[in-house]
Design a protein around this motif. Structure first.
Motif, PDB file in Angstrom:
ATOM      1  N   ARG A  65      -5.204   6.387   9.450  1.00 56.80           N
ATOM      2  CA  ARG A  65      -5.412   6.016   8.050  1.00 56.80           C
ATOM      3  C   ARG A  65      -4.459   6.771   7.132  1.00 56.80           C
ATOM      4  O   ARG A  65      -4.030   6.259   6.102  1.00 56.80           O
ATOM      5  CB  ARG A  65      -6.866   6.270   7.640  1.00 56.80           C
TER       6      ARG A  65
ATOM      7  N   LEU B  10      -4.100   4.883   3.642  1.00 60.91           N
ATOM      8  CA  LEU B  10      -5.488   4.661   3.225  1.00 60.91           C
ATOM      9  C   LEU B  10      -6.207   5.982   2.974  1.00 60.91           C
ATOM     10  O   LEU B  10      -7.261   6.021   2.374  1.00 60.91           O
ATOM     11  CB  LEU B  10      -6.253   3.871   4.293  1.00 60.91           C
TER      12      LEU B  10
ATOM     13  N   ALA C 194       3.680  -1.673   6.777  1.00 59.48           N
ATOM     14  CA  ALA C 194       2.902  -1.429   7.983  1.00 59.48           C
ATOM     15  C   ALA C 194       1.820  -2.482   8.125  1.00 59.48           C
ATOM     16  O   ALA C 194       1.162  -2.841   7.160  1.00 59.48           O
ATOM     17  CB  ALA C 194       2.273  -0.036   7.925  1.00 59.48           C
ATOM     18  N   GLY C 195       1.682  -3.005   9.341  1.00 59.61           N
ATOM     19  CA  GLY C 195       0.564  -3.895   9.622  1.00 59.61           C
ATOM     20  C   GLY C 195      -0.541  -3.085  10.280  1.00 59.61           C
ATOM     21  O   GLY C 195      -0.263  -2.174  11.056  1.00 59.61           O
ATOM     22  N   PHE C 196      -1.779  -3.396   9.928  1.00 63.77           N
ATOM     23  CA  PHE C 196      -2.900  -2.600  10.433  1.00 63.77           C
ATOM     24  C   PHE C 196      -3.862  -3.530  11.163  1.00 63.77           C
ATOM     25  O   PHE C 196      -4.230  -4.567  10.637  1.00 63.77           O
ATOM     26  CB  PHE C 196      -3.610  -1.916   9.258  1.00 63.77           C
TER      27      PHE C 196
ATOM     28  N   PHE D  16      -7.602  -3.461  12.757  1.00 70.30           N
ATOM     29  CA  PHE D  16      -8.810  -2.641  12.799  1.00 70.30           C
ATOM     30  C   PHE D  16      -9.557  -2.871  14.106  1.00 70.30           C
ATOM     31  O   PHE D  16      -9.249  -3.778  14.876  1.00 70.30           O
ATOM     32  CB  PHE D  16      -9.731  -2.991  11.628  1.00 70.30           C
TER      33      PHE D  16
ATOM     34  N   ARG E  94      -2.236 -11.546  11.596  1.00 65.52           N
ATOM     35  CA  ARG E  94      -2.269 -11.211  10.168  1.00 65.52           C
ATOM     36  C   ARG E  94      -1.504  -9.919   9.895  1.00 65.52           C
ATOM     37  O   ARG E  94      -0.845  -9.784   8.863  1.00 65.52           O
ATOM     38  CB  ARG E  94      -3.713 -11.074   9.698  1.00 65.52           C
ATOM     39  N   ALA E  95      -1.589  -8.965  10.855  1.00 68.86           N
ATOM     40  CA  ALA E  95      -0.880  -7.697  10.670  1.00 68.86           C
ATOM     41  C   ALA E  95       0.637  -7.907  10.668  1.00 68.86           C
ATOM     42  O   ALA E  95       1.384  -7.081  10.161  1.00 68.86           O
ATOM     43  CB  ALA E  95      -1.286  -6.714  11.760  1.00 68.86           C
TER      44      ALA E  95
ATOM     45  N   THR F 132     -14.394  -2.210   6.164  1.00 61.88           N
ATOM     46  CA  THR F 132     -13.107  -2.539   6.784  1.00 61.88           C
ATOM     47  C   THR F 132     -12.353  -3.574   5.952  1.00 61.88           C
ATOM     48  O   THR F 132     -11.139  -3.484   5.779  1.00 61.88           O
ATOM     49  CB  THR F 132     -13.331  -3.087   8.205  1.00 61.88           C
TER      50      THR F 132
ATOM     51  N   ARG G  76      -7.188  -2.848   0.247  1.00 59.42           N
ATOM     52  CA  ARG G  76      -6.462  -1.683  -0.276  1.00 59.42           C
ATOM     53  C   ARG G  76      -5.089  -1.583   0.368  1.00 59.42           C
ATOM     54  O   ARG G  76      -4.098  -1.287  -0.288  1.00 59.42           O
ATOM     55  CB  ARG G  76      -7.243  -0.405   0.034  1.00 59.42           C
ATOM     56  N   LEU G  77      -5.082  -1.851   1.678  1.00 58.04           N
ATOM     57  CA  LEU G  77      -3.841  -1.761   2.448  1.00 58.04           C
ATOM     58  C   LEU G  77      -2.766  -2.674   1.856  1.00 58.04           C
ATOM     59  O   LEU G  77      -1.593  -2.328   1.819  1.00 58.04           O
ATOM     60  CB  LEU G  77      -4.146  -2.169   3.892  1.00 58.04           C
ATOM     61  N   TYR G  78      -3.192  -3.846   1.407  1.00 53.12           N
ATOM     62  CA  TYR G  78      -2.226  -4.786   0.855  1.00 53.12           C
ATOM     63  C   TYR G  78      -2.102  -4.651  -0.655  1.00 53.12           C
ATOM     64  O   TYR G  78      -1.590  -5.547  -1.325  1.00 53.12           O
ATOM     65  CB  TYR G  78      -2.612  -6.215   1.250  1.00 53.12           C
TER      66      TYR G  78
END
Lengths: 259, 281
Positions: A53, A58, A87-89, A91, A155-156, B163, B169-171
């Protein structure tokens, strides 16, 4: 200068949630060069998800420094002098919006970034992760768990990231599916020249996928081992059975549970 | 083993069986109650002045059907007006509550007040400011139905998967964009179940409103008042029965339509769950 530019560079990174005496991450220094497939393993509560994170932005650092650099801008990024690091994340859960179709879920990162979406490219992405164009109009509820995870992976990749951050993405799927998803991820890493950071507590997965494995122990111990792996040219099936795999697995186990 | 598992037909079948039994089982209970009721009236020869049997109530129902229908219609109109007002006000309040913990802390006790203040106590205030009649009845109905919509919708707007919030937030999603693209659609099942609970309260509100702030025009509330004064118990029972049926109908209608809209348009169901097979974990 090192031989390859670092995408992330952590210097004495500290993270705590309110109580400085009980840090989640303490004195973490880690340099991640471009193009590396790095896996972070460690027991539950060692802070590996927090580390991810931090890399994703994040979670902010309570102490120490982090440098992020996308390096020289690529042509794909628009040719500017300083490229932003995208960056693609992925989860642990697919984290899809249930009211959106697969294609609409893929459009989300572009919508939020106010970028134009090119549906043809997104459909291509769907195929790259092993879904079919026919799935584009389906809602997550109509997809199986594995397909949802694949969609989440697609999606990432939508913003064409340089970095892929994976937070135990295969923890909730069965072994058979996990192997298939692992192969998909490594293939994408190689094909797209990504820098990938995977967090997992599955040692076999770490041994199979990575160029480098870092062992993270709960603070204050931090990073206790750092392995680099030679990746010979093997097919996925050969690699899974290769004796080096088992040798490394033993090394890794020994590093995690010293006798 | 395939990634595309065919669980959909199984899910469809059980839900059909469930919705049939959802209707049949309560009807069976109703039939049993009516049977025992009628039997008791026969067996002990209870005077219709004390307790009319279901047969007598049904006959009364038919006898005063015109008046019942008109009253039910007027009451339903007032209740739906009140419900619409509380949907609009309740949703707006929930938006405000979801955006600031301070606002929530400051105003939530007053929202609770809406639920706890006895309507008899507000009746004079309503009459003084709005007079007697339809507007006041609808207002009482709105006051009684507002609270479930506020609480349910606020919960929905706040209880978004952490999540998914991280993803937004990430985007770099703005607060506004997060509200519109994430919180609002995620809160829809909560809003609809809030409306569902509020629909019952709105009809109770309209009937009670007719008691205290109505102007005596036809309505189930005023009809109940007149029938209880006239001591024709079978007709009083008939009116109460119609009021109950009206409430149940509106509740059922909102459930069916809400569930259908959620499932078809949003891939969700009223429990807030995602329809269809879920990923393991």
């Amino acid at each position: 200068m090192a031989e390859k530019a670092a995408i992330y560079s952590l210097q004495d990174a500290v993270v705590h949630f309110g109580d400085p005496l009980r840090p989640v991450l303490q004195q973490i220094s880690l340099r991640i060069p471009r193009g590396q497939f790095l896996t972070v393993v460690g027991p539950s509560g060692c802070g590996k998800s927090t580390l991810l994170r931090v890399l994703a932005g994040l979670q902010s650092l309570s102490g120490g420094q982090m440098e992020r650099s996308a390096g020289p801008a690529s042509a794909a990024a628009g040719g500017g002098s300083t490229a932003e690091l995208r960056a693609g994340f992925v989860f642990q859960q697919p984290a899809l919006l249930p009211w959106r179709t697969a294609l609409q879920n893929l459009r989300l990162p572009l919508e939020l970034g106010a970028a134009k979406s090119d549906d043809e490219r997104l459909l291509g992405l769907l195929e790259q992760v092993g879904l079919s164009r026919a799935d584009a109009g389906k809602r997550p509820g109509q997809l199986s768990g594995g397909m949802q995870m694949r969609l989440s992976l697609a999606r990432a990749l939508v913003r064409d990231p340089q970095v892929l951050l994976l937070d135990e993405p295969f923890a909730a799927v069965d072994d058979f599916l996990r192997m298939k998803l692992q192969d998909s991820v490594r293939a994408l890493h190689d094909a797209r020249g990504l820098t990938t950071i995977l967090v997992t507590h599955n040692l076999q997965e770490a041994a199979y996928l990575s160029d480098r494995v870092v062992v993270l122990q709960p603070a204050p111990r931090g990073i206790t081992a750092d392995f680099s792996l030679e990746r010979s040219c093997l097919s996925p099936a050969e690699r899974r059975r290769a004796p080096e795999q088992f040798q490394f697995l033993q090394q890794l186990t020994a590093a995690l549970f010293p006798s | 083993m395939s990634e595309r598992s065919g669980q959909f037909s199984a899910v469809g079948k059980t839900s059909v069986v469930r919705s049939v039994s959802d209707v049949l089982v309560p009807l069976l209970v109703l039939a049993l109650v009516l049977l025992v009721w009628q039997g008791a009236v026969w067996w002990w020869r209870i005077s219709p002045v004390l307790l009319p049997g279901p047969g007598a109530v049904l006959t009364a129902c038919w006898k005063i059907r015109a008046s019942l229908l008109e009253s039910a219609f007027r009451t339903a109109l007032a209740a739906l007006t009140g419900l619409s007002i509380s949907i609009v006000l309740g949703t707006l309040t929930a938006f405000a509550f979801s955006q600031s913990a301070l606002v929530r802390r400051a105003f939530y006790p007053y929202a609770v007040l809406l639920q706890t203040v006895p309507i008899i106590a507000i009746a004079p205030i309503v009459i003084v400011s709005l007079g007697r009649g339809f507007v006041s009845v609808a207002t009482v109905s709105a006051i009684l139905s507002l609270f479930p919509i506020i609480t349910s919708t606020t919960t929905g707007l706040l209880q978004v998967d952490a999540t998914l919030l991280d993803l937004f937030r990430l985007y770099g999603a703005s607060r506004w964009k997060t509200l519109l693209s994430l919180r609002v659609p995620a809160a829809l099942p909560y809003l609809i179940s809030g409306i569902r609970i509020a629909s019952g309260s709105s009809i109770v509100g309209a009937i009670v409103g007719e008691f205290f702030v109505g102007d005596g025009t036809p309505g189930l509330g005023s009809l109940i008042q007149r029938k209880s004064a006239s001591l024709v118990l079978s007709e009083l029972y008939a009116t109460v029965g119609v009021a109950t049926v009206l409430g149940t109908l509106v509740f059922g209608l909102i459930t069916v339509v809400g569930e259908r809209v959620l499932r078809r348009r949003f891939g969700m169901s009223l429990g807030g769950r995602i329809s269809g097979p879920q990923s393991g974990g």
